[in-house]
Every structure is written in structure tokens, then in C-alpha cells.
Design a protein around this motif. Structure first.
Motif, PDB file in Angstrom:
ATOM      1  N   ASP A 519      37.641  -1.336  57.237  1.00 17.64           N
ATOM      2  CA  ASP A 519      36.800  -0.660  57.203  1.00 17.64           C
ATOM      3  C   ASP A 519      35.574  -0.365  57.250  1.00 17.64           C
ATOM      4  OD1 ASP A 519      39.073   0.444  56.062  1.00 17.64           O
ATOM      5  OD2 ASP A 519      39.450  -0.119  54.558  1.00 17.64           O
ATOM      6  N   ARG A 520      34.807  -1.793  57.579  1.00 16.24           N
ATOM      7  CA  ARG A 520      33.616  -1.720  57.766  1.00 16.24           C
ATOM      8  C   ARG A 520      33.010  -1.837  59.687  1.00 16.24           C
ATOM      9  NH1 ARG A 520      33.061  -7.957  54.749  1.00 16.24           N
ATOM     10  NH2 ARG A 520      33.269  -7.077  52.383  1.00 16.24           N
ATOM     11  N   TYR A 521      34.034  -2.412  60.091  1.00 12.76           N
ATOM     12  CA  TYR A 521      33.510  -2.787  61.615  1.00 12.76           C
ATOM     13  C   TYR A 521      33.937  -0.768  62.322  1.00 12.76           C
ATOM     14  CZ  TYR A 521      37.864  -4.059  63.448  1.00 12.76           C
ATOM     15  OH  TYR A 521      39.205  -4.896  64.209  1.00 12.76           O
ATOM     16  N   SER A 522      35.461  -0.407  61.767  1.00 13.22           N
ATOM     17  CA  SER A 522      35.974   0.694  62.605  1.00 13.22           C
ATOM     18  C   SER A 522      35.137   1.504  62.393  1.00 13.22           C
ATOM     19  CB  SER A 522      36.779   1.121  61.659  1.00 13.22           C
ATOM     20  OG  SER A 522      36.361   1.745  60.527  1.00 13.22           O
ATOM     21  N   PRO A 523      33.578   2.134  61.512  1.00 15.70           N
ATOM     22  CA  PRO A 523      32.532   3.212  62.310  1.00 15.70           C
ATOM     23  C   PRO A 523      32.105   3.039  63.195  1.00 15.70           C
ATOM     24  CG  PRO A 523      32.812   2.698  59.794  1.00 15.70           C
ATOM     25  CD  PRO A 523      33.226   0.924  60.510  1.00 15.70           C
ATOM     26  N   LEU A 524      32.049   1.128  63.474  1.00 14.94           N
ATOM     27  CA  LEU A 524      31.207   1.486  64.490  1.00 14.94           C
ATOM     28  C   LEU A 524      30.438   2.089  65.865  1.00 14.94           C
ATOM     29  CD1 LEU A 524      30.944  -2.560  64.125  1.00 14.94           C
ATOM     30  CD2 LEU A 524      29.556  -1.043  63.534  1.00 14.94           C
ATOM     31  N   PRO A 525      29.410   1.895  66.662  1.00 15.67           N
ATOM     32  CA  PRO A 525      29.762   3.057  68.058  1.00 15.67           C
ATOM     33  C   PRO A 525      30.205   2.949  69.309  1.00 15.67           C
ATOM     34  CG  PRO A 525      27.056   2.808  67.622  1.00 15.67           C
ATOM     35  CD  PRO A 525      27.963   2.020  65.928  1.00 15.67           C
ATOM     36  N   ALA A 526      29.873   1.719  69.192  1.00 16.25           N
ATOM     37  CA  ALA A 526      30.915   0.221  70.595  1.00 16.25           C
ATOM     38  C   ALA A 526      30.924   0.436  70.762  1.00 16.25           C
ATOM     39  CB  ALA A 526      28.707   0.348  71.567  1.00 16.25           C
ATOM     40  N   LEU A 527      32.081  -0.270  71.599  1.00 16.60           N
ATOM     41  CA  LEU A 527      33.774  -0.714  71.951  1.00 16.60           C
ATOM     42  C   LEU A 527      32.993  -2.593  71.851  1.00 16.60           C
ATOM     43  CD1 LEU A 527      36.733  -1.429  71.974  1.00 16.60           C
ATOM     44  CD2 LEU A 527      35.912  -0.989  74.588  1.00 16.60           C
ATOM     45  N   GLU A 528      32.397  -2.929  72.258  1.00 17.95           N
ATOM     46  CA  GLU A 528      31.732  -4.057  71.847  1.00 17.95           C
ATOM     47  C   GLU A 528      31.921  -4.770  70.262  1.00 17.95           C
ATOM     48  OE1 GLU A 528      28.155  -5.457  73.533  1.00 17.95           O
ATOM     49  OE2 GLU A 528      27.290  -2.984  73.616  1.00 17.95           O
ATOM     50  N   TYR A 529      31.290  -3.917  69.897  1.00 19.58           N
ATOM     51  CA  TYR A 529      30.840  -4.578  68.942  1.00 19.58           C
ATOM     52  C   TYR A 529      32.001  -4.307  67.898  1.00 19.58           C
ATOM     53  CZ  TYR A 529      26.155  -3.129  69.314  1.00 19.58           C
ATOM     54  OH  TYR A 529      24.793  -3.191  70.485  1.00 19.58           O
ATOM     55  N   ARG A 530      33.877  -3.446  67.638  1.00 21.81           N
ATOM     56  CA  ARG A 530      34.488  -3.496  67.738  1.00 21.81           C
ATOM     57  C   ARG A 530      35.749  -4.839  68.138  1.00 21.81           C
ATOM     58  NH1 ARG A 530      34.020   1.994  68.427  1.00 21.81           N
ATOM     59  NH2 ARG A 530      35.585   2.033  70.336  1.00 21.81           N
ATOM     60  N   VAL A 531      35.090  -4.815  69.214  1.00 24.19           N
ATOM     61  CA  VAL A 531      35.809  -5.728  69.662  1.00 24.19           C
ATOM     62  C   VAL A 531      35.542  -7.223  69.666  1.00 24.19           C
ATOM     63  CG1 VAL A 531      37.019  -6.735  72.018  1.00 24.19           C
ATOM     64  CG2 VAL A 531      37.166  -4.731  71.694  1.00 24.19           C
ATOM     65  N   ALA A 532      34.625  -7.293  68.983  1.00 19.62           N
ATOM     66  CA  ALA A 532      33.798  -8.576  68.898  1.00 19.62           C
ATOM     67  C   ALA A 532      34.448  -8.611  67.354  1.00 19.62           C
ATOM     68  CB  ALA A 532      32.294  -8.379  68.582  1.00 19.62           C
ATOM     69  N   PHE A 533      34.418  -8.285  65.990  1.00 17.15           N
ATOM     70  CA  PHE A 533      35.396  -8.276  65.179  1.00 17.15           C
ATOM     71  C   PHE A 533      36.642  -8.403  65.366  1.00 17.15           C
ATOM     72  CE2 PHE A 533      31.054  -6.241  63.420  1.00 17.15           C
ATOM     73  CZ  PHE A 533      31.608  -7.312  61.967  1.00 17.15           C
TER      74      PHE A 533
END
Length: 850
Positions: A519-533
Motif C-alpha cells: 500500500d505504501r509504494y503501489s502509487p509510486l509513478p515509476a516502475l524502477e521505484y516499485r521494483v526496488a521495493f
């Protein structure tokens, strides 16, 4: 001179008598080769031929003549010697005097040369600053090139440099004077009537002067930077003068509050519209002169001049409420600041669309969407707000995640509200404007690229997750199985049913923790941020929990005697007696059940996440194809293997416990008959050793049905029952202590019924109940075959005639044709046995003759 010296040295050498004698002898041999030459009388042979005298040249001297010749030579030489010896002292004296004179002159010349060299050095040191004086090192301590007086050449060069600097300064000052006069003329309020736009011709002169200097002067001169700074400052102050005029007109309209423009007096409206239009005309002139930034960066706050002015009061109100000491400035409520900006856009949407948009179009900016432009100019307010706050939140992952989450929600709200970056003034006419709106990264994208904030946030989330996992596992009730069934869990066993999946508290909390991080990182705009989490936080977290559960199974397998291969002799018994009671019986089974339900809970969660739209899209983006496997699939396979391992260990534990209790019972004899009182020994009652095994079996299966999901309970029970059927058949039926009589077979039938009843009672708590009979069908068929009566009267001496086939009929059918075999199997209930098995079972009857 060298030849004379050599001659003198040769004459001074002592006389070599031997050499002189050799020369004389050589002379005589040459001059007087024969007697005729010595006496001067020609020989007889010398007269032969008329040409003899001609051939030998003029007549030679005779010996006497020759002696006289050399005597005369000697006398002349002695006279010359005497004369020389007489003149020699005087010549030597004269030579000595001349030599002394030459040496004196040479010494004087040498001294003159050194003096000349010193003079040249001195002159060079006076002319060149890089040549120190020869005596700079002499004198008092500290004397040297740094302490000597300035040279003439240095003084001359310094004066030339000072003169050049003075001339450059004079030229510089004249240029600056001209530029500053043009600036003062431009900014003179007397030239701002009726509007500051009236000063534009003066500013054009200033701009032309700067351009002329840029063409004339070298690019690196500081003067250029100075006059450019004056020009830019003049433009800024001219824009500020128009901005103050516009701001005063907007204040009369009660800006930044909601404006009811229709109710504003006409005079105030005209003043506002004129000020707004004049600022747009000023921007048009600035673009023509190249003063408007050409780089497109929406974070700088550059845009349409009048809108920049109108955002100033909004920024002041924002700072008052959210960057000061007011109660509204709370780190846990960043959404209040975002809501303030959203409200500002919403409140002025109608005013912008109905009035500012037409005014902007009339000024030549029809391609600009004023609402998007106004929204873009408000973004730097929030960026400064976030850049100030986030460094203080890096050590608080929850607050930081909440702030980023609210930032992403704000970005989405702006997009849904119609914000289009491609229709702002910065991207007007840009070749890439068509794709700019889609490429807008939002405030969240800018913030996450600042320094290493995202990495620090990610590290904080990872630390928070690891700490939370340790707290979950270390909790006293971490491995307590919850009585409540989670209706959201999915069953993934062989039998798909709607029953709920029990889980340990740790498994539920780990699942909740993973979902909380999502829930915390799902709204992040870029794929690289979500994949890092996903890769840095979530996958290692699930793997760590898997390792913890797998490690508990390793420890159980190492310490429990149920998993130690039996050793012949007493060693096995000693091992069993020394086994920890927590690793055997229902206590040990509950430990394995906890590991199973923990793995099953996470497996159900992993499969649910694999089918979640968020992770499906992210997996497809990571792989670049829509058919890519989920990022959770590999981990789900590991948990499936872990669950299967727990089931295998439960089967082995239950089987080992029951087999141990059956060990004594399986030594009984089955060749029983009819007692003296006429009763059947098979009905004498259950063997106490069998009761112990049945009790243990029922208790263990009951634990399965209580805690495991129905599909898992069914799988484990069937495997345990199959194993026990095979164990009993191998130890009792095919390799027992004795063969069977019909009464012994009936006793086995009763025991099979006891196993079925024990299993049915233990499985009665499942909903719907699990059928306990199918796994025991093979053993029941064997027991039925062994219980066939020897005769048609029932075999007990009662005289009762039955329709059941006899043992002899079964023998005939087993070794007969297929039709007879099928008939006997149908009549006796032996469908679970094939011909070979039936023959092997019948051979265990004492009456078998084959």
C-alpha cells in the motif's frame, strides 16, 4: 709554436752514439759499395760499354775528398755552435722577459673577463625580475631576491601595466556608465507614464548596448557578466513594477479569495484587465529579445508573467499555514497542504476559464491552457514545502511513506482535474509537446530523484520490515494457530473448496506487513521505484520467514526419533525413551501443523498477489511481455515445497507413532479357533495393544482435523491410512507370526472396522465430513478373503447355512478363469484385489493347499 717546442726537445736529447754509427755505416755502404768506389780506380768490368759513366751520373768524391768534406762540415758546425752558445744566455733572458710579460697580460685579461661577467650579471639582474643579484644571498639573514629593490625593467613594466589597467578601467567605466544610465532611464518613474510599458524603448537601447558588447568583447570577460546582470536586473525590476500594479488591481478584486467577477465594479475590472494584458505584452517583448528562459522545466516556477504574480498571495498564505508555527503545520498531515493547493485551483477554475483564458488568448497566447499554467505555477510551492520537510522524515519511514503516498495522490488528482503540461507556456510550440503530458513525472517523481532520498526511504522501509519481522517471530503467540478462519484466504490444495484457511499469528502478521508495504509504494509513478521495493523489501522479507519455518522443520527432523532410522537391537528403544515429549505425539504433530499452516497461509497470499492486477501489470512491465510469470511465482514454489515437506513430516510422524504402538499387537497369532464354550475367539474383545494404537491414531487424526484445512487434512489422512494399510498387510497378513484361520480372518475384519470407526470419529469435526473408509478398502478386502468360511454352514459349528462363498470356492476362482474370479470378487466383496493379490492372501490361510 708546437713545432718549435718539439724541435727544442729534440735538440736537447742526449747523443745516441749507436744511432750515429749506424747512420755512418749506412752512408758508407751507400756511397762506397765496392773497392773501385773507395779508391776511385775503375774496374775492368766498369769499362764495358760506352755508356757506363753516363749511367752512373757525375763522378763521386774520393775517400780523401769525402773526409775533407766532412771535416769542413764539422768545423762549420762547431763555429755555429759556439756562436749559438754565446748568444743563448741573452736569448733565454729575452724569452723569459717576454714570457713574463705575456703571463702578466693574460692574468689581467682573466681578471677583466671575470669583472665583465659580474657586470653583465648585475645588468641582467637589474633588467630582468627573474634573475636575482649575485650578492642577494649575502648580508643579513633574510636577504634575498624578495628583499631587493624593484628593477628598472620591472618598474617600467609595472607602469605600462598600470597604464593599460587604467585605460581598461576607463573603458570599462565608460561602458558601465552608459549601461547604468540606460538602466536608470528605463527604471525612472517619469518614463513609466501612463504605464511601465512606456519604458520599453529605453530598455531596447539597453539591450542593444549589451548585445553590441557581447559581439565586441571576448566571451570570458567579467565585464560581460556585469552588464548582463544589470540588464537582467533591469528587466526583473521592470516586470516587478508591472507586477505590483497587477497585484494591486487583483487585491481590489479580493484575490486570492474566490472572485465573483460579475459583481466587481467596471473600473476595477478595467484596471485589472489592463494590468494583466500589459504583463503579457511585456512577456511577448521579452520573448522577442530572448529574455524568457528557453529550457522547459516546470519545477522552476517560470511561466506567464501575470500568473506568476497571482500565485504570490497564495504562496504567502500557504507559508503562513504550513511552514510556520500554526497548528496546521503537522508532519503527519501533509494532505492538508496538498488540499490547500487543490482548493486554490478549484476555487479559481471558473474565473480562469471565463475571464483569464480570453484575456490570455487576445494577447497572443491562445495555445496556452491558463488553468494548466496556473496549476503548474503552484507546483513549486509544494516542491519547496516537500524539500524542506522530507529531510526530517528520513528517519521515520512511516511518515515518509505517508508523505510520498499523499504526493502521489495529489499528482493523480491533478491529472484527473485536467492538468496538461503540454498546453503550458513552457512547452508551447515544442516538438515534444504531444508526449509531454504523458511523460509528466509529477511531484513524487521530482522528490524521489532528489539526492538519495528514495534510497534512504527504501533503507528505512527495509529496516522497519526486518525489525517488524523479528518482533513478529519473537512474539509469545507468534506460532499460535488462530481459531478464526480467514475468509479471504484461498485454498490451493488438490480439492478446491470454500473452507477457510487457518494460520498462525506470525503468518497473518507477515502477510499484513507485506500488504502494508505494498500500500505504501503501489502509487509510486515509476516502475524502477516499485521494483526496488519488491526486490529489496518484500521478497527478502518473505524469504526470511520461509527460512525461519524451514529451519524449525530442520530442527524437528534432527531431534525427533520418528525421523531417525531404526537400528537393530536396543538402541532404537533407548533413543525413543530419551526423546523430548514435545517432539512426539500430538505435541510434536502440532508443531508440524503450525509450520504447515504458516506456509499454507503465505502460499495462499502469494498466489493471491500473483493474480492481483497491480503485480500482474508490474511483472509484465519488468519482463516486457504480457505473458510473463508473476514476480511471486518463484517464492510461491518454495512455499509449496515447504508445505509439502511439512505434510510429509506429519505423515511420517503419525505413521511412526502408530507403528510403534502396533509393534506388540502385530506379534499376535491369527490361527485362532472356536473356544470350549462354543464362542468364537475372534469375538473375545479388542486386544489392549490394538486399543493403544487406535487411541494414538484417533488423537493424531483429530489434531489434523482440528487445525488443518479440510483438503490438507484429507491428503494427510489418506496418506497415513495408506501407509498403515501397507504396514499391517506386510507385517500381519503376508508375513505374520502365524497363518490365518477363518476365525483369525474374522478378527482382522473386526480390527479393520475398529480402524474405520476411529478415523470416522476423529474426522467428524470437518465440514463436510471426510469419508474415512476408502483408504482401508484394500485391507478390508484382504480381511474378507481371510475370513471366508471353510464350509457353507458358517464355519463355527452352528449349522447355519449362508450364501457367502466358501474358502474352497475362492481358491478355485482365484486359480481359475477370469469369469470365475470376477464372480467370487463380486460375491465376497474382494474388488480391491487382483488375481495375484488374492492368491497371495489365500495362501495365508491354514487350509490353503497351493
Amino acid at each position: 709554436m708546437a713545432a718549435l717546442s718539439e724541435e727544442i726537445r729534440g735538440l736537447a736529447r742526449p747523443v745516441d752514439d749507436r744511432a750515429i754509427a749506424e747512420q755512418v755505416r749506412l752512408y758508407l755502404d751507400t756511397t762506397y759499395p765496392d773497392l773501385a768506389a773507395l779508391t776511385g780506380i775503375p774496374s775492368s768490368s766498369s769499362t764495358a760499354g760506352p755508356s757506363h759513366q753516363t749511367r752512373r751520373g757525375p763522378p763521386r768524391r774520393t775517400l780523401d775528398e769525402d773526409i775533407e768534406y766532412w771535416k769542413k762540415k764539422e768545423t762549420d758546425a762547431r763555429e755555429r755552435r759556439d756562436a749559438i752558445q754565446a748568444a743563448l744566455p741573452g736569448a733565454i733572458a729575452e724569452a723569459s722577459a717576454a714570457l713574463e710579460d705575456v703571463l702578466s697580460r693574460a692574468q689581467q685579461l682573466s681578471l677583466q673577463r671575470y669583472a665583465l661577467s659580474d657586470s653583465i650579471g648585475t645588468l641582467l639582474s637589474e633588467l630582468s625580475s627573474s634573475a636575482p643579484r649575485p650578492d642577494d644571498g649575502d648580508g643579513e639573514e633574510g636577504a634575498g631576491p624578495q628583499s631587493r629593490a624593484q628593477t628598472l625593467l620591472e618598474d617600467l613594466e609595472e607602469k605600462h601595466a598600470a597604464l593599460a589597467r587604467s585605460q581598461a578601467a576607463l573603458a570599462w567605466a565608460s561602458v558601465l556608465e552608459r549601461i547604468l544610465k540606460q538602466r536608470d532611464t528605463t527604471l525612472d518613474p517619469a518614463n513609466h507614464k501612463p504605464s511601465p510599458l512606456a519604458a520599453l524603448p529605453h530598455y531596447r537601447e539597453l539591450h542593444s548596448s549589451v548585445k553590441e558588447m557581447e559581439r565586441t568583447l571576448p566571451p570570458g570577460m567579467a565585464l560581460l557578466n556585469s552588464i548582463r546582470s544589470v540588464r537582467d536586473d533591469t528587466w526583473t525590476r521592470l516586470k516587478a513594477a508591472l507586477g505590483d500594479k497587477l497585484l494591486a488591481a487583483a487585491t481590489a478584486l479580493k484575490w486570492p479569495l474566490r472572485i465573483d467577477y460579475a459583481s466587481v465594479p467596471v473600473g476595477d475590472r478595467r484596471v485589472f484587465e489592463r494590468a494583466y494584458t500589459e504583463m503579457l505584452h511585456l512577456q511577448t517583448e521579452g520573448e522577442r529579445m530572448g529574455l524568457v528562459p528557453s529550457t522547459a522545466d516546470w519545477t522552476t516556477g517560470d511561466g506567464l508573467y501575470p500568473l506568476q504574480v497571482l500565485t504570490r498571495p497564495i504562496e504567502l498564505r500557504f507559508k503562513f499555514h504550513f511552514q510556520g508555527s500554526r497548528n496546521t503545520n503537522r508532519v503527519d498531515k501533509p494532505e492538508w497542504g496538498f488540499a490547500n493547493i487543490q482548493d486554490a485551483v478549484y476555487e479559481h477554475t471558473a474565473f480562469i476559464a471565463d475571464y483569464l483564458q480570453p484575456l490570455t488568448a487576445q494577447a497572443g497566447y491562445g495555445a496556452v491552457n491558463v488553468k494548466s499554467e496556473f496549476t503548474m505555477l503552484l507546483f513549486p510551492i509544494l516542491l519547496r514545502f516537500l524539500r524542506t520537510r522530507i529531510p526530517h522524515l528520513l528517519s521515520h519511514p512511516a511518515l515518509l511513506a505517508h508523505t510520498v503516498y499523499q504526493t502521489v495522490l495529489f499528482d493523480d488528482a491533478m491529472r484527473e482535474n485536467g492538468f496538461e503540461l503540454a498546453r503550458t507556456s513552457m512547452y508551447r510550440g515544442s516538438a515534444t509537446s504531444a508526449s509531454t503530458s504523458a511523460a509528466w513525472e509529477g511531484l513524487a517523481g521530482v522528490i524521489l530523484r532528489e539526492q538519495d532520498w528514495f534510497q534512504q526511504w527504501l533503507a528505512g522501509e527495509k529496516k522497519f520490515a526486518e525489525t517488524s519481522l523479528n518482533e513478529i517471530i519473537s512474539s509469545p503467540d507468534a506460532w499460535t494457530i488462530s481459531d478464526a478462519r480467514d475468509a479471504d484466504d484461498d485454498n490451493n490444495g488438490d480439492d478446491q473448496e470454500d473452507s477457510a484457511t487457518p494460520a498462525t499469528e506470525s503468518a497473518r502478521q507477515v502477510r499484513a506487513l507485506i500488504e502494508q508495504i505494498t500500500d505504501r509504494y503501489s502509487p509510486l509513478p515509476a516502475l524502477e521505484y516499485r521494483v526496488a521495493f519488491l526486490r529489496t523489501v518484500q521478497l527478502p522479507l518473505v524469504a526470511a520467514y520461509h527460512s525461519r519455518v524451514d529451519g524449525s522443520l530442520d530442527a524437528f527432523e534432527t531431534l525427533s526419533s520418528a525421523f531417525v532410522r531404526a537400528v537393530p537391537g536396543a538402541l532404537g528403544a533407548v533413543q525413543r525413551q530419551g526423546t523430548d515429549s514435545r517432539l512426539s505425539g500430538t505435541a510434536g504433530l502440532e508443531r508440524l501443523i503450525k509450520a504447515h499452516v504458516s506456509a499454507d497461509c503465505l502460499l495462499a497470499a502469494l498466489r493471491a498477489w500473483s493474480n492481483d492486477a497491480f503485480f500482474v501489470v508490474m511483472s509484465a512491465e519488468m519482463a516486457g511481455t504480457d505473458t510473463a510469470p508473476s514476480a511471486w511465482d518463484t517464492t510461491a514454489d518454495k512455499y509449496m515445497s515447504l508445505r509439502a515437506r511439512a505434510e510429509d513430516m506429519m505423515v511420517r510422524l503419525i505413521s511412526a507413532e502408530v507403528e510403534a504402538d502396533l509393534k506388540q499387537h502385530l506379534t499376535k497369532r491369527w490361527d485362532v479357533g472356536v473356544g470350549a464354550d462354543g464362542t468364537d475367539d475372534a469375538h473375545a474383545g479388542a486386544d489392549p495393544s490394538l486399543v493403544a494404537a487406535l487411541t494414538s491414531f484417533a488423537a493424531l487424526v483429530s489434531s489434523l482435523s482440528r487445525w488443518l484445512p479440510r483438503p490438507a487434512t484429507a491428503r494427510v489422512y489418506r496418506r497415513v491410512a495408506a501407509h498403515l494399510v501397507n504396514h499391517i498387510s506386510q507385517r500381519a497378513v503376508f508375513a505374520g507370526w502365524s497363518k490365518f484361520t477363518a476365525a483369525g480372518g474374522r478378527a482382522l475384519v473386526h480390527e479393520v472396522d475398529d480402524w474405520r470407526q476411529a478415523a470416522s470419529g476423529a474426522l467428524s469435526t470437518t465440514t463436510p465430513p471426510i469419508s474415512a473408509d476408502p483408504p482401508w478398502a484394500p485391507l478390508a478386502a484382504m480381511a474378507a478373503a481371510l475370513a471366508l468360511p471353510a464350509s457353507s454352514d458358517g464355519g463355527a459349528g452352528t449349522g447355519t447355512v449362508t450364501d457367502a462363498p466358501t474358502f474352497a470356492q475362492a481358491m478355485a476362482a482365484a486359480w481359475g478363469g477370469p469369469s470365475a474370479l470376477e464372480s467370487i470378487k463380486e460375491r465376497a466383496g474382494l474388488k480391491e484385489l487382483d488375481a495375484e493379490q488374492l492368491q497371495a492372501v489365500l495362501r495365508r490361510r491354514v487350509e490353503c493347499w497351493r
